[in-house]
Design an enzyme around this catalytic site. Structure first.
Site, PDB file in Angstrom:
ATOM      1  CG  HIS A  45       0.293   4.223   5.041  1.00 26.47           C
ATOM      2  ND1 HIS A  45      -0.448   3.487   5.936  1.00 26.47           N
ATOM      3  CD2 HIS A  45      -0.465   5.317   4.754  1.00 26.47           C
ATOM      4  CE1 HIS A  45      -1.597   4.108   6.183  1.00 26.47           C
ATOM      5  NE2 HIS A  45      -1.627   5.213   5.471  1.00 26.47           N
ATOM      6  CG  HIS A  66      -3.839  -0.416   6.311  1.00 21.09           C
ATOM      7  ND1 HIS A  66      -3.722  -0.210   7.670  1.00 21.09           N
ATOM      8  CD2 HIS A  66      -2.806   0.251   5.734  1.00 21.09           C
ATOM      9  CE1 HIS A  66      -2.670   0.549   7.901  1.00 21.09           C
ATOM     10  NE2 HIS A  66      -2.098   0.846   6.753  1.00 21.09           N
ATOM     11  CG  HIS A 111      -0.319   0.021   2.526  1.00 23.91           C
ATOM     12  ND1 HIS A 111       0.326  -1.067   3.080  1.00 23.91           N
ATOM     13  CD2 HIS A 111      -0.200   1.015   3.467  1.00 23.91           C
ATOM     14  CE1 HIS A 111       0.793  -0.762   4.270  1.00 23.91           C
ATOM     15  NE2 HIS A 111       0.496   0.503   4.532  1.00 23.91           N
ATOM     16  CG  HIS A 155      -2.227  -1.239  11.865  1.00 24.62           C
ATOM     17  ND1 HIS A 155      -1.287  -1.693  10.969  1.00 24.62           N
ATOM     18  CD2 HIS A 155      -2.089   0.112  11.889  1.00 24.62           C
ATOM     19  CE1 HIS A 155      -0.602  -0.665  10.485  1.00 24.62           C
ATOM     20  NE2 HIS A 155      -1.082   0.444  11.026  1.00 24.62           N
ATOM     21  CG  ASP A 164       4.945   2.376   7.384  1.00 23.44           C
ATOM     22  OD1 ASP A 164       4.101   2.851   6.608  1.00 23.44           O
ATOM     23  OD2 ASP A 164       4.647   1.578   8.295  1.00 23.44           O
ATOM     24  CG  HIS A 165       4.059  -0.584   4.296  1.00 23.19           C
ATOM     25  ND1 HIS A 165       4.097  -1.946   4.531  1.00 23.19           N
ATOM     26  CD2 HIS A 165       3.643  -0.014   5.450  1.00 23.19           C
ATOM     27  CE1 HIS A 165       3.711  -2.181   5.780  1.00 23.19           C
ATOM     28  NE2 HIS A 165       3.423  -1.022   6.354  1.00 23.19           N
ATOM     29  CG  HIS A 206       4.277  -3.208  10.366  1.00 27.61           C
ATOM     30  ND1 HIS A 206       3.384  -2.591  11.210  1.00 27.61           N
ATOM     31  CD2 HIS A 206       4.545  -2.300   9.407  1.00 27.61           C
ATOM     32  CE1 HIS A 206       3.133  -1.369  10.779  1.00 27.61           C
ATOM     33  NE2 HIS A 206       3.837  -1.165   9.680  1.00 27.61           N
TER      34      HIS A 206
END
EC number: 3.1.27.-
Length: 684
Positions: free
Chosen positions: A79, A164, A77, A402, A81-82, A424
């Site tokens: 975000h 999410h 996705h 989450h 951090d991804h 994670h």
């Protein structure tokens, strides 16, 4: 199946070792990046940055891998951090593989990272990539639809809805029959605009799942929303400013839907403005309005009446320069962890007034300002280094989509994987979750699940041993074979599957074509073809066949020899068996030429001009078959023979027998001629 403590062994194409190694998100939240290696395939799952770090320090530990060896890269996705390190990885490394994400993720990825570049509070030299790099990376990203199955280089994969955020996907990956499900961030609870994560229809062997909230249990959605709106209402009604730090896309849209509905139901709040403060506000909402069909039934039904993302009580705010700070208001500003940007500026401007309040509405990573203020320190440090008292109220309400412990446990129970790898999650939360899951499933005799929580750069080694079976196809399959019988063919391996084919079927069932290599050897020879026949017949009785029409010999049914101008030309199709036969024939000929075999007398005896051989042969035939079997006079090298009305011919040069009428007669004549020939040679 074991968990390795080191990385001495690396999986290759024939190995049964599946290696899972976090390069990020191993006992931490941030810079998600998981490496899979199995059967010679290397796959990267997500490529994010750490929100609490900057520059090269924010990257996953990609210096431990060779980028050009990675076959596939999946982004779950949008975000940061991804996917925050993706432009750097695609444009600044030697990566040559293929990158996949969903359509919505690709559309939002561009704007999210554009915003990240603009608000990053670091020097140009420390920036990982530029707008130009981001734009160029778009061409290297391929899209995949939900439930669409793809097959790339023998790796099969399919995307499933993860909840999410809009476009978030779980990836089911299959290599050599072993299935791995990577959840990314996911939520099993439907909210105002997103569907809950779905359960894939097949059981994975390995589940790689997030553990963000560990053993925590989320409060009910209705209770959470009521608490949120009550806090916002309290702050603005006491004349304060309410700051809600969010990322430009994701939970922001959920909160906007809640606030717009709440304002509509409370006319006394209509005079208090709500701002959605992001340089990407309009672009972001345009993306959400485009992908309505990726949302839940509630939104799809509502869109038939009016677009729920066209808000009546919310205005877009491009930046602080366009904001008149003259009274109570609600501002949702990015970024969500207040490391820099508009949310940081507003927080520093408002934090000294006790009437104001900040509501942290999502998960906060260690090392960020949002995480720091949750402990309610007496003062904070501004970006300029100034110390300011923290007098505003600080509240935390998790709208982060989450899974909690109940959702994670239920998801595992539905899938029943053999192995669960936790990623994670902060170290303590992840450890508590692992222990809780182990206790829960140890008591369940119907399941045998092993749990792992690797640290960054530490691999989980799993072994999957399976029988290799080959499917017989083509003309080989048409044969009626009995149990235990042997089949010979070409074993073809494709995409970790084996097929047994006849060589002639290769072109039909594969992209390969069959080629035949004909070997040719020339050897000096001072004698005749018939002498050569006699020599080779000594290798094995009946191994030599005389091809009279072509004036050549065939040995062992595969090697053909002719004698031309004192040269033997030997030809055969190259196979491992034929090559051995050819070596034997060649050795026999070379030994004779070097004097190891005395055939000089045989050479003289087998010449067609030798009257003694002719006389002996005619006498022998007459004694065996009668006086009238041969004519009294004949010319040339062909001796006609008649036995019981059946005709045959003997070639006195090659000693070949031709008899089309009776094969038994031909064999009798051949035996007579050969025995006489050998007798005469032996007498010399």
């Amino acid at each position: 199946m074991t968990q390795a403590t080191g990385d001495a062994r690396m999986p290759d194409e024939e190995s049964d070792l599946l290696q899972i190694k976090p390069l990020g998100a191993g006992q931490e939240v941030g810079r998600s990046c998981i490496m899979l290696e199995f059967k010679g395939k290397k796959i990267m799952l997500d490529c994010g940055i750490h929100p609490g770090l900057s520059g090269m320090d924010a990257l996953p530990y990609v210096d431990l891998i060779e980028a050009d060896e990675i076959d596939l890269l999946f982004i779950s996705h949008f975000h940061l951090d991804h996917c925050g390190a993706l432009p750097w990885f695609l444009m600044k490394t030697s990566f040559k593989g293929r990158c996949f994400m969903t359509h919505a993720t690709k559309a939002i990825y561009r704007w999210m990272l554009s915003d990240y570049i603009k608000i990053s509070n670091i020097s140009t030299e420390q920036m990982l990539y530029t707008e130009a790099d981001l734009e160029a990376s778009m061409e290297k990203i391929e899209t995949i639809n939900f439930h669409e199955e793809r097959d790339v280089m023998g790796v099969r994969f399919c995307a499933y809805i993860a909840g999410h955020v809009l476009g978030a996907a779980m990836f089911m990956i299959e290599i050599a029959g072993i299935k791995i499900l990577y959840t990314g961030d996911f939520s099993r609870q439907e909210d105002r605009h997103l569907m809950a994560a779905e359960v894939p229809p097949m059981k994975p062997d390995v589940l790689i799942t997030e553990s963000t909230y560990g053993t925590h249990i989320h409060e009910k959605r209705e209770d959470r929303e009521n608490r949120f709106t009550s806090l916002v209402q309290k702050i603005v009604q006491q004349g304060g400013r309410c700051l809600i730090p969010v990322f430009a896309l994701g939970r922001a849209q959920e909160l906007l839907l809640i606030l717009d509905e709440f304002w509509s139901q409370n006319p006394d709040l209509h005079e208090i403005p709500i701002y959605y403060a992001s340089s990407l506000a309009k672009k972001c909402m345009a993306v959400y309005q485009t992908y309505i069909n990726a949302m839940n039934d509630r939104i799809r039904r509502q869109i038939a009446v009016n677009n729920p993302f066209v808000f009546r009580h919310i205005s877009n705010l491009k930046g602080i320069d366009h904001f008149e700070d003259i009274g109570p208001c609600v501002i949702m500003a990015s970024p969500g962890m207040m490391q820099s940007g508009l949310s940081r500026e507003l927080f520093e401007s408002w934090c000294t007034d006790p009437k104001n309040g900040v509501i942290i509405a999502g998960y906060c990573v260690e090392g960020t300002l949002a995480k720091a203020v949750l402990s309610e320190p007496e003062e904070i440090t501004t970006l300029s280094g100034q110390k300011l008292p923290l007098n505003m109220s600080v509240d935390y309400i998790s709208f982060s989509a989450h899974t909690d412990y109940q959702q994670t446990s239920e998801f595992i129970r539905l899938l029943k994987p053999t192995h669960v790898v936790l990623v994670h999650g902060e170290q303590n939360e992840m450890s508590r979750l692992k222990l809780a899951l182990q206790r829960e499933y140890e008591a369940d005799a119907s399941t045998d699940i092993k749990f792992y929580n690797p640290r960054n750069t530490h691999a989980v080694d799993l072994y999957f041993r399976g029988e290799k079976t080959a499917k017989v196809m083509g003309s080989l399959a048409a044969k009626n074979s009995e149990v235990g019988s042997k089949l010979s063919g070409v074993l073809v391996k494709r995409d970790f599957k084996y097929h047994l084919l006849a060589p002639s079927d290769l072109g039909k069932y594969t992209d390969m074509s069959m080629s035949v290599v004909t070997q040719r050897q020339s050897i000096p020879w001072g004698s005749s073809l018939s002498t050569l026949e006699l020599l080779l017949d000594r290798i094995g009785a009946g191994c030599v066949e005389v091809l009279e029409a072509e004036r050549k010999l065939r040995v062992f049914g595969c090697i053909e020899l002719t004698v031309e101008q004192k040269i033997i030309v030997m030809e055969w199709q190259a196979t491992h068996v034929n090559d051995v036969y050819a070596d034997a024939v060649l050795a026999c000929i070379m030994q004779s030429e070097l004097g190891g075999t005395n055939l000089k007398g045989a050479t003289k005896q087998t010449k067609s001009e030798d009257s003694r051989f002719r006389e002996c042969l005619i006498e022998t035939l007459q004694d065996t078959f009668g006086d009238n079997c041969v004519p009294k006079m004949f010319e040339g090298d062909l001796l006609p023979v008649t036995v019981s009305g059946k005709r045959a011919e003997i070639n006195l040069e090659t000693l070949a027998i031709s008899c089309a009428e009776d094969d038994v007669l031909r064999q009798m004549l051949n035996t007579t001629v050969q025995k006489l020939h050998q007798t005469l040679v032996s007498a010399l």
